[in-house]
Design a protein around this motif. Structure first.
Motif, PDB file in Angstrom:
ATOM      1  N   VAL A   1     -44.111   6.898   1.836  1.00 18.50           N
ATOM      2  CA  VAL A   1     -44.382   6.468   0.461  1.00 18.50           C
ATOM      3  C   VAL A   1     -45.208   7.573  -0.192  1.00 18.50           C
ATOM      4  O   VAL A   1     -46.235   8.001   0.361  1.00 18.50           O
ATOM      5  N   GLU A   2     -44.758   8.019  -1.329  1.00 15.17           N
ATOM      6  CA  GLU A   2     -45.476   9.063  -2.063  1.00 15.17           C
ATOM      7  C   GLU A   2     -46.935   8.641  -2.245  1.00 15.17           C
ATOM      8  O   GLU A   2     -47.226   7.485  -2.554  1.00 15.17           O
ATOM      9  N   ARG A   3     -47.850   9.576  -2.038  1.00 13.08           N
ATOM     10  CA  ARG A   3     -49.288   9.258  -2.041  1.00 13.08           C
ATOM     11  C   ARG A   3     -49.736   8.498  -3.290  1.00 13.08           C
ATOM     12  O   ARG A   3     -50.487   7.544  -3.204  1.00 13.08           O
ATOM     13  N   ALA A   4     -49.253   8.907  -4.432  1.00  9.00           N
ATOM     14  CA  ALA A   4     -49.669   8.260  -5.681  1.00  9.00           C
ATOM     15  C   ALA A   4     -49.180   6.819  -5.785  1.00  9.00           C
ATOM     16  O   ALA A   4     -49.665   6.067  -6.632  1.00  9.00           O
ATOM     17  N   HIS A   5     -48.251   6.426  -4.927  1.00 12.85           N
ATOM     18  CA  HIS A   5     -47.676   5.084  -4.988  1.00 12.85           C
ATOM     19  C   HIS A   5     -48.063   4.223  -3.786  1.00 12.85           C
ATOM     20  O   HIS A   5     -47.592   3.085  -3.671  1.00 12.85           O
ATOM     21  N   GLN A   6     -48.888   4.747  -2.915  1.00 13.42           N
ATOM     22  CA  GLN A   6     -49.312   3.978  -1.747  1.00 13.42           C
ATOM     23  C   GLN A   6     -50.239   2.843  -2.177  1.00 13.42           C
ATOM     24  O   GLN A   6     -50.909   2.920  -3.193  1.00 13.42           O
TER      25      GLN A   6
ATOM     26  N   VAL B   1     -33.956   4.058  -0.008  1.00 16.25           N
ATOM     27  CA  VAL B   1     -34.812   4.758  -0.964  1.00 16.25           C
ATOM     28  C   VAL B   1     -35.280   3.808  -2.063  1.00 16.25           C
ATOM     29  O   VAL B   1     -34.620   2.811  -2.374  1.00 16.25           O
ATOM     30  N   VAL B   2     -36.423   4.167  -2.621  1.00 19.56           N
ATOM     31  CA  VAL B   2     -36.936   3.528  -3.832  1.00 19.56           C
ATOM     32  C   VAL B   2     -37.199   4.648  -4.820  1.00 19.56           C
ATOM     33  O   VAL B   2     -37.924   5.602  -4.508  1.00 19.56           O
TER      34      VAL B   2
ATOM     35  N   GLU C   1     -37.627   9.395  -9.929  1.00 17.47           N
ATOM     36  CA  GLU C   1     -38.369  10.085  -8.872  1.00 17.47           C
ATOM     37  C   GLU C   1     -38.373   9.258  -7.596  1.00 17.47           C
ATOM     38  O   GLU C   1     -38.591   8.040  -7.642  1.00 17.47           O
ATOM     39  N   LEU C   2     -38.175   9.923  -6.450  1.00 15.72           N
ATOM     40  CA  LEU C   2     -38.259   9.247  -5.167  1.00 15.72           C
ATOM     41  C   LEU C   2     -39.709   8.885  -4.898  1.00 15.72           C
ATOM     42  O   LEU C   2     -40.592   9.742  -4.938  1.00 15.72           O
ATOM     43  N   VAL C   3     -39.979   7.597  -4.630  1.00 16.64           N
ATOM     44  CA  VAL C   3     -41.351   7.163  -4.355  1.00 16.64           C
ATOM     45  C   VAL C   3     -41.507   6.603  -2.949  1.00 16.64           C
ATOM     46  O   VAL C   3     -42.628   6.516  -2.439  1.00 16.64           O
TER      47      VAL C   3
ATOM     48  N   ASP D   1     -29.721  12.160  -2.600  1.00 11.64           N
ATOM     49  CA  ASP D   1     -31.116  11.874  -2.266  1.00 11.64           C
ATOM     50  C   ASP D   1     -31.641  12.732  -1.120  1.00 11.64           C
ATOM     51  O   ASP D   1     -32.851  12.766  -0.872  1.00 11.64           O
ATOM     52  N   ALA D   2     -30.760  13.396  -0.388  1.00 10.00           N
ATOM     53  CA  ALA D   2     -31.149  14.092   0.849  1.00 10.00           C
ATOM     54  C   ALA D   2     -32.265  15.112   0.631  1.00 10.00           C
ATOM     55  O   ALA D   2     -33.222  15.164   1.411  1.00 10.00           O
ATOM     56  N   HIS D   3     -32.163  15.910  -0.402  1.00  9.61           N
ATOM     57  CA  HIS D   3     -33.181  16.947  -0.630  1.00  9.61           C
ATOM     58  C   HIS D   3     -34.550  16.333  -0.878  1.00  9.61           C
ATOM     59  O   HIS D   3     -35.559  16.768  -0.306  1.00  9.61           O
TER      60      HIS D   3
END
Length: 157
Positions: free
Chosen positions: A79-84, A52-53, A58-60, A14-16
């Motif tokens: 939190v990824e913008r599309a998932h905020q 992580v979630v 995909e990391l969100v 998940d680091a990258h």
């Protein structure tokens, strides 16, 4: 709408993705300091939880919390913008706070960019209080705000 996402401890793989999300959401406009090697070090540290979630691979969302001697320090939360707006940030924050409280931490501290009004409001809504302004905290160009949330009664001076 709030969700109950599957939150888990990060794996080295998940680091990258965490580093990339940190660069895009948190470190934008600043030098990139949370590169994959630094995230991997945090994932491997026994004093740090990296949560992580992922949805559909995909990391969100993610959070990085250091558990110190008597306090905890929320290093990163994104939190990824599309998932905020779905409750993911709140869920990750609660997930990170639980071990701090269970381990006996007195408080949780964090820093936010002064210009991050949405982030500061988010933390205020979760019981964090703004303590001080730190001029030039970020790359000596952007001011920071230190916030904290007491988990136990404050010691008397």
């Amino acid at each position: 709408m709030t969700v109950d996402p599957p939150i888990r401890l990060a794996h080295p793989a998940d680091a990258h993705d965490i580093a990339t999300m940190s660069r895009e959401l948190i470190e934008h406009g600043l030098p990139w300091t949370w590169r994959p090697a630094r995230v991997l070090k945090a994932i491997s540290s026994p004093e740090t939880n990296v949560a992580v979630v992922r949805e559909h691979g995909e990391l969100v969302a993610f959070g990085v919390m250091e558990y110190l001697e008597s306090d905890a320090y929320l290093v990163l939360l994104g939190v990824e913008r599309a998932h905020q707006g779905r409750g993911l940030g709140s869920a990750v924050l609660r997930w990170q706070e639980a071990p701090a409280a269970a381990a006996g931490a007195q408080r949780i501290r964090l820093h936010a960019r002064r210009d991050n009004l949405a982030g500061r409001a988010f933390y205020n809504e979760h019981g964090y209080h703004e303590v001080t302004i730190q001029p030039g905290r970020y790359a000596a160009t952007l001011d920071g705000i230190r916030l904290e949330k007491w988990l136990r009664p404050r010691p008397r001076d």
